[in-house]
Design a protein around this motif. Structure first.
Motif: not given
Lengths: 370, 470, 374
Positions: A135-157
């Motif tokens: 939260a200190q780094r901002g919601f934008n950071s959380i969103a970007r982490v999501g963007q970064l990992l979405v492919v591997i997370i969906v593939f892992s499921v």
């Protein structure tokens, strides 16, 4: 309006996709299978249909929010200060209770699967610290982490579900609606607590960068997330049949059958570990929203997340140390179903109208100011 | 009179300095020459100053002397004592007369030859590297950019060193706001001395960076030019062969100079390999410890038997064992860097064979731990610019993973990613083009498309000219 | 103030790290007895539990035995495992257990619901583990390590999980068995393992026992109680209507030649017909047996296949029908349903009590066997 909290519509979609499956493929399948057996997927589908309608309204509200008004501003201008505070209190309780249920299922999962045995307080402290940092780094950071990992997370499921998907016989889901349509509908209402993950969008209304396409990216992500959750639920019920209500953690149980050879080790746990990142992100987002609720309730205007507010939220999460979540949560949900339904299902339907009114009010005020 | 004052002050400033040479010549008027023996080229003094003065017998004013003897390439006016000191210390010969003063460029061209930089060896591609001389470095850039759009802004930084710094960019590509921002930052630097470009890099980083460097560095002019063609700005510092490039993205660490001279598919494969190596290097020791301490079920049975056999006699816990291996590795690496190359080889041998083998045989460390530590260590070197940071991270994650199990590893990874994605430098997000997702820029990120298909300039680097061609 | 703040932060971080380090309790693999296989026998009023546990050798060498057999008694499996922990001094970990074997005396004389419940409700025990029963005691079975020169658990698991389906033997995992004992007809089966000793031809170790395991028959259970044995001939009929099981062989006379035909793949459909009876439709795809290894290439194999005459195919159909009918008659005789015929009724009528209580003898079965050449 802080720049570090700015998010794009596509990022909202990605986050929604990631957090949708959080508890829905962890402890929810067993809960619902206890009530409706192999028809649990129908409950899920029905709840997702409600969610889809509400999400569309929320997105419509975002589109109408030309003045980039914050959620609380919209509430202030339409239902007044007291009304908005009541809504925020409901939201806060909703976020905290969902955080507790989410963390509790995580806690169970780590203890059961990964043999990480520790007490509740020490378990939530590191998660709380990561949420604070995020939260200190901002919601934008959380969103970007999501963007970064979405492919591997969906593939892992998908990797976890893919092999059992071909082992099960889908015809065993017949007869469809055996539990009775009324019971299925009733269950989808009584279990609404576990759904409507889109509620975090309210707290980003002022920071969403609206582009031409607003509906399609988010709705596509939602449909993908819903499809993953429903298919996973189906696979779980087909694999475990009458044992489903006793198999507490669906995803872990499905993982048992995602590797064909018994002696090759639980490689599925590695993909499971990747998937858990999405659960952590959900915790982080709910922490963020709970924090926003407090800020707005007490009229704080903080550029950074306040440590004391954070400590307060963490302190409320210690509740499961004194009461059993398994026993208290169903009763709690039963008592709070109406206020929660108000913000989960009624508010989205009103939001476009309220947003329009408050935007017009804001515009006329500005005009008068000039 | 003013000139005489400057001369007097200069003589006072350098009266105790033996390398300051003062000489008087009569060429019709009285001329006083001042030069620094160590910074000037004798031949240049002789050719550009002394010979013309000796042949010029009937001068009437300093202005006439300047016009007649200006065989030197660069002649500058001396307006005050500060200019005089700066020119004097840079190797200019100062010429003082009764009615004026000027300085003639007689700088010595001392410095090493242009060689292939040892940090960026390539199989294919240009082998020229930057040297310590600013002028030569600019020449190397100019050689590759024969266009009027190649612009340079000069600045001087350092209270005592007075180091010359050049900000280079392509006017029609780079975003002028970024150039102005960099120049502004350079002008605001208040420092005793600048001995290398890395001094400057600390000041060009807008926020305090705890981990991960955020200013690019290159020793190769071809790379610097390629970066400028993408809209970046280069900062060349006198006395340093490392040219700074800004803004800087993390994917640049995955890119090697030779990538651009190879086939695109091979480059993609190599970069993917580098990426996997780095991820493995950072996470493998932690996972090994976690699996042993918490999640043994993940390990396939046969491998589990191997691990059990190897670790049974080890007196330490898996975490302590792995920490010993990692710290030994870091000690060896550090010692190897400081040793002369000849001794370094024998040190590697001693470290790798004697220490590792003896530790395993003595039952202090298990063979799998040594293997994992070594694999992880080698993997780090696929990203040589970040070896130290990555090594620090893997020790931290191993420690957290050893205490909290896989939960600790997951939380550490999430925290590191959140930190990395939140970084931004000169409007360029650090993890672009992946977070935020900029599909067009993935043409040259981990994967690489053939050069002919890279039509657009990276959008993650602010620029004013979007298309490379067409 | 600044220094005080720093000291406070450092102390806080240190305390937090210390608390977290103390509160997370890992368990080193060296502190665990990692169980590969579990055998359960009846020993008077108690249970005798035999566990094959991983046993590391010396140093980094891998040669020699890497498992050892530990036994313990208790009133339940859980108690016996606790006793085992006492004996070994290490935590008994069932997370890597791949096999459960019930001894003859145990499975024929006792209801083993509590054991099954203990294993299936355990968080770390894998429902994907193989489960079987054996003739004689499970303890004896696990002690055949020397005869096999390898781990009994791993050998049996490989046989049951990988080979069985290719040699016409249906096999089960714990989850399927547990479900079979509580759903619909509440009947299920376990593979029956027999140890057959063979003559020792090794002149250097004349005293070393030699032998192998046979697992060509199954034992039927209803609500965790033994019902009957299905011998190897009847198991062939069962294998023909069991999904994903191939490898049945038929010997037919083709002209002057005696040919062996093998089932390479098949499709089994169990559905309700208009008369509310069950139609079992089996489509066998067969080819002539080759001197190649089983499954070499499967349907993608480009190796030459000899033609099978129509006469042979008719012969195969007749034999298959006969084998299946024989098994179904046996199934009706003992009133069990390991083919899961009840599922067809459930799909149409739901899990009504009458569906679950429907006797196998009351189910009219129509069998349709079709044979195709590959």
């Amino acid at each position: 309006m802080l720049d570090k909290n700015k998010v794009y519509v596509s990022q909202i979609g990605v986050l929604l996709l990631l957090i949708m499956s959080g508890t829905k493929i962890l402890i929810f399948p067993a809960l619902i299978a206890k009530q409706v057996g192999h028809d649990s997927w129908l409950v899920m589908v029905l709840s997702f249909v409600y969610d889809l309608v509400c999400l569309t309204f929320v997105l419509w509200a975002v589109k109408l929010n030309k003045q980039n008004l914050a959620f609380t501003d919209i509430l202030h201008k339409t239902i007044g200060v007291v009304g908005s505070k009541v809504v925020l209190v409901i939201f806060f309780v909703l976020f905290v209770s969902r955080l507790i249920s989410l963390l509790h299922s995580c806690y169970r999962m780590f203890a059961v699967t990964f043999d990480v045995n520790t007490n509740w307080v020490v378990f939530i402290i590191p998660l709380s610290l990561v949420s604070y940092f995020a939260a200190q780094r901002g919601f934008n950071s959380i969103a970007r982490v999501g963007q970064l990992l979405v492919v591997i997370i969906v593939f892992s499921v998908l990797a976890l579900v893919a092999f059992p998907l071909f082992q099960v016989n889908f015809s065993e889901l017949l007869p469809i609606g055996e539990a009775g349509i009324d019971k299925i509908m009733e269950q989808s209402v009584t279990h609404s607590f576990w759904f409507s993950d889109y509620i975090f969008i309210y707290f980003l209304m002022d920071t969403i960068k609206v582009k031409k396409k607003i509906f399609s990216p988010v709705l596509c992500c939602f449909l993908l997330g819903a499809a993953i959750s429903v298919v996973t639920n189906m696979v779980f019920v087909l694999l475990y049949g009458s044992l489903s209500p006793e198999a507490e953690l669906a995803m872990i149980k499905i993982g048992l059958f995602s590797v064909s050879e018994t002696t090759s080790g639980r490689w599925d746990w590695l993909t499971l570990s990747v998937w858990i990142i999405s659960v952590v992100l959900k915790v982080v987002i709910f922490f963020f929203c709970a924090n926003k609720c407090i800020e707005k309730l007490f009229g704080l205007h903080l550029s950074n997340t306040n440590g004391f507010v954070w400590l307060g939220i963490t302190a409320t999460l210690i509740v499961p140390l004194f009461v059993s979540v398994e026993e208290v949560l169903p009763t709690f949900i039963k008592w709070t179903i109406i206020p929660f339904a108000l913000v989960q299902y009624l508010l989205p339907l009103l939001m476009p109208w309220w947003t329009k009114i408050s935007n017009e009010l804001s515009l006329s005020k500005k005009g008068a100011g000039i | 009179m003013k000139e005489q004052n400057i001369l007097q002050q200069m003589q006072e400033l350098y009266q105790s300095n033996d390398e300051a040479i003062t000489r008087q010549i009569d060429c019709g008027i009285q001329i006083t020459l001042m030069s620094l023996e160590t910074m000037c080229d004798d031949k240049k003094i002789s050719a550009f100053v002394l010979q013309p003065l000796v042949y010029l017998q009937e001068a009437t004013s300093v202005q006439q002397v300047r016009l007649k003897i200006s065989t030197g390439a660069i002649v500058k006016d001396i307006t005050n004592v500060y200019t005089a000191v700066e020119l004097f210390t840079n190797g200019y010969t100062l010429v003082f007369g009764a009615d004026g003063a000027f300085a003639v460029d007689t700088r010595t061209t001392l410095g090493r030859a242009i060689i292939e930089p040892p940090t960026s060896m390539v199989m294919k591609g240009p082998r020229e590297g930057f040297v310590e001389d600013l002028k030569v470095n600019i020449t190397l850039l100019r050689k590759r950019l024969k266009t009027e759009h190649f612009k340079i802004v000069n600045a001087t930084v350092g209270k005592y060193t007075n180091t010359s710094i050049s900000v280079c960019y392509l006017q029609t590509i780079a975003d002028q706001r970024i150039v102005d921002n960099i120049v502004q930052r350079l002008q605001n630097i208040n420092i005793d001395g600048v001995l290398d470009s890395s001094y400057i890099s600390k000041y060009l980083d807008p926020s305090r960076t705890v981990l991960f460097r955020r200013v690019g560095m290159t020793e190769k002019p071809d790379i610097a030019v390629a970066k400028m063609l993408e809209g970046r700005v280069c900062v060349v510092v006198d006395g340093s062969p490392m040219v700074l490039t800004l803004p800087y993205l993390y994917v640049e660490d995955l890119q090697s100079p030779s990538d651009y001279y190879e086939n695109a598919s091979i480059t993609t494969l190599n970069r993917a390999l580098r990426f996997i190596s780095v991820v493995l290097s950072v996470l493998l020791p932690a996972l090994y410890v976690c699996l042993q301490m918490y999640n043994y079920q993940i390990i396939p049975l046969k491998f589990l038997i191997t691990i059990l056999n190897a670790t049974e006699a080890i007196p330490f816990s898996p975490m302590v064992e792995m920490m010993i291996v990692l710290i030994i590795f870091d000690i060896l690496r550090e010692a190897n860097l400081r040793m002369p190359s000849a001794v370094g080889i024998s040190l590697s041998l001693v470290g790798a064979i004697v220490l590792g083998d003896a530790a395993v045989k003595a039952g202090l460390i298990g063979a799998p731990a040594v293997m994992i530590g070594a694999l992880s260590g080698i993997g780090l070197f696929t990203m040589p610019n970040n070896t130290f940071i990555l090594s620090l991270l893997r020790i931290a994650i191993t420690l957290i993973g050893g205490i909290m199990g896989i939960l600790g590893v997951i939380l550490s990874v999430v925290a590191i990613l959140i930190y990395m994605v939140s970084l931004q430098n000169y409007q360029a997000p650090f993890l672009a083009p992946y977070a935020p997702n900029i599909p067009a820029d993935k043409q040259d990120a981990v994967g690489q498309r053939p050069l002919t298909e890279q039509v657009e300039r990276p959008r993650s680097i602010p620029n004013v000219n979007k298309r490379r061609r067409g | 103030m600044n220094t005080l703040k720093r000291i406070f932060v450092v102390v806080l971080v240190f305390v937090l790290a210390e608390v977290i380090a103390i509160s997370f309790k890992g368990n080193d693999i060296l502190d665990r007895s990692i169980v590969l296989g579990l055998g359960v026998d009846k020993a008077g009023e108690e249970l005798l539990v035999t566990a094959e546990i991983l046993s590391p050798g010396n140093g980094s060498e891998q040669v020699g035995t890497y498992s050892k057999i530990v036994t313990a008694r208790g009133k339940t499996v859980a108690e016996a495992i606790r006793v085992m922990t006492e004996q070994t001094g290490k935590e008994t970990s069932l997370g890597q257990c791949v096999l459960v074997v019930f001894g003859e005396e145990y499975f024929t004389q006792q209801d083993f619901s509590d054991t099954i419940s203990y294993l299936s409700s355990s968080n770390s025990f894998k429902e994907s583990s193989s489960i079987c029963c054996c003739l004689g005691s499970a303890q004896d079975l696990f002690n055949k390590t020397e005869a096999l020169s390898r781990s009994v658990s791993l050998s049996l698991v490989r046989m049951l999980r990988e080979q069985a389906q290719n040699v016409a033997i249906p096999s089960n995992v714990l989850l399927q068995f547990v479900r079979s004992q509580r759903e619909l007809s509440c009947t299920g089966y376990l593979n029956l393992i027999r140890y057959v000793s063979s003559e020792n031809q090794d002149v250097q170790n004349p005293d070393k026992p030699q032998g192998f395991f046979l697992y060509d028959s199954v034992a039927v259970f209803c609500q965790n109680k033994f019902v009957c044995l299905v011998d190897s001939d009847l198991t062939k009929g069962f294998a023909l209507i069991a999904n994903k099981v191939t490898g049945n062989t038929f010997i037919c006379q083709q002209g002057d030649e005696k040919v062996t035909v093998v089932v390479n793949s098949k499709k089994v459909g169990v559905s309700l017909n208009e008369q509310d009876g069950v139609t079992i439709k089996v489509t066998l795809t067969v080819s002539r047996a080759r001197a190649d290894s089983v499954e070499s290439g499967g349907i993608f194999s480009s190796k030459q296949r000899k033609q099978i005459s129509q006469e042979t195919m008719d012969n195969v159909q007749k034999q298959a029908e006969e084998q299946i009918q024989q098994f179904l008659r046996y199934q009706q005789q003992y009133n069990f349903d390991i083919v899961n015929l009840h599922q067809a009724y459930r799909k149409k009528y739901g899990s009504k009590p009458w569906v679950c209580q429907l006797s196998t003898t009351d189910i009219p079965i129509t069998l349709q066997v079709e044979v195709k050449a590959m």
